[in-house]
Design a protein around this motif. Structure first.
Motif, short mmCIF file in Angstrom:
data_model
loop_
_atom_site.label_atom_id
_atom_site.label_comp_id
_atom_site.label_asym_id
_atom_site.label_seq_id
_atom_site.Cartn_x
_atom_site.Cartn_y
_atom_site.Cartn_z
N LEU A 56 -0.09 26.61 -0.59
CA LEU A 56 1.27 27.11 -0.49
C LEU A 56 1.63 27.83 -1.78
N LEU A 68 2.32 30.66 3.14
CA LEU A 68 1.06 29.96 3.41
C LEU A 68 -0.05 30.89 2.96
N GLN A 84 -1.39 36.00 2.33
CA GLN A 84 -0.21 35.15 2.24
C GLN A 84 0.77 35.56 3.33
N ILE A 135 6.40 31.64 5.40
CA ILE A 135 6.74 30.60 6.38
C ILE A 135 8.19 30.16 6.25
#
Length: 87
Positions: A9, A34, A52, A55
Motif C-alpha cells: 500500500l 494498491l 499503483q 483504492i
C-alpha cells in the motif's frame, strides 16, 4: 537473474496549496494506492516495475481523481568492500 514479486500500500497526503499566505481551494487531499510489481535483478542492476491503483481518495473540493500509475526504476547497486561487509 532473479525476479522478486511485491505487493503493498502507498499512502499520500498533501496539504492545500498556498498563495500569498492564503489556502487555495480545490487543492490537496489524501489518496491510498494498491501497489503491485516486480523487481528484476541481474548482477548489480535492478529493474523495478510497479503499477499503483487508487483504492481510496479524499480530495479537497473539485479535483480530477487519480488514475492508475506505472512506475519504472533502474537501480545500480554499489558493491561493498570486504571491510564494509564485516560491519
Amino acid at each position: 537473474f532473479k525476479c522478486v514479486p511485491k505487493i503493498g500500500l502507498y499512502y499520500e497526503s498533501v496539504r492545500k496549496d498556498e498563495l500569498n499566505k492564503i489556502n487555495q481551494e480545490d487543492t490537496g487531499g489524501k489518496v491510498t494506492f494498491l501497489s503491485i510489481g516486480n523487481d528484476f535483478m541481474y548482477k548489480d542492476f535492478q529493474l523495478q516495475v510497479m503499477y499503483q491503483s487508487p483504492i481510496s481518495q479524499n480530495l479537497n473540493g473539485e479535483q480530477l481523481k487519480n488514475a492508475g500509475r506505472v512506475i519504472l526504476s533502474l537501480v545500480y547497486n554499489f558493491k561493498k568492500t570486504e571491510k564494509e561487509e564485516e560491519n
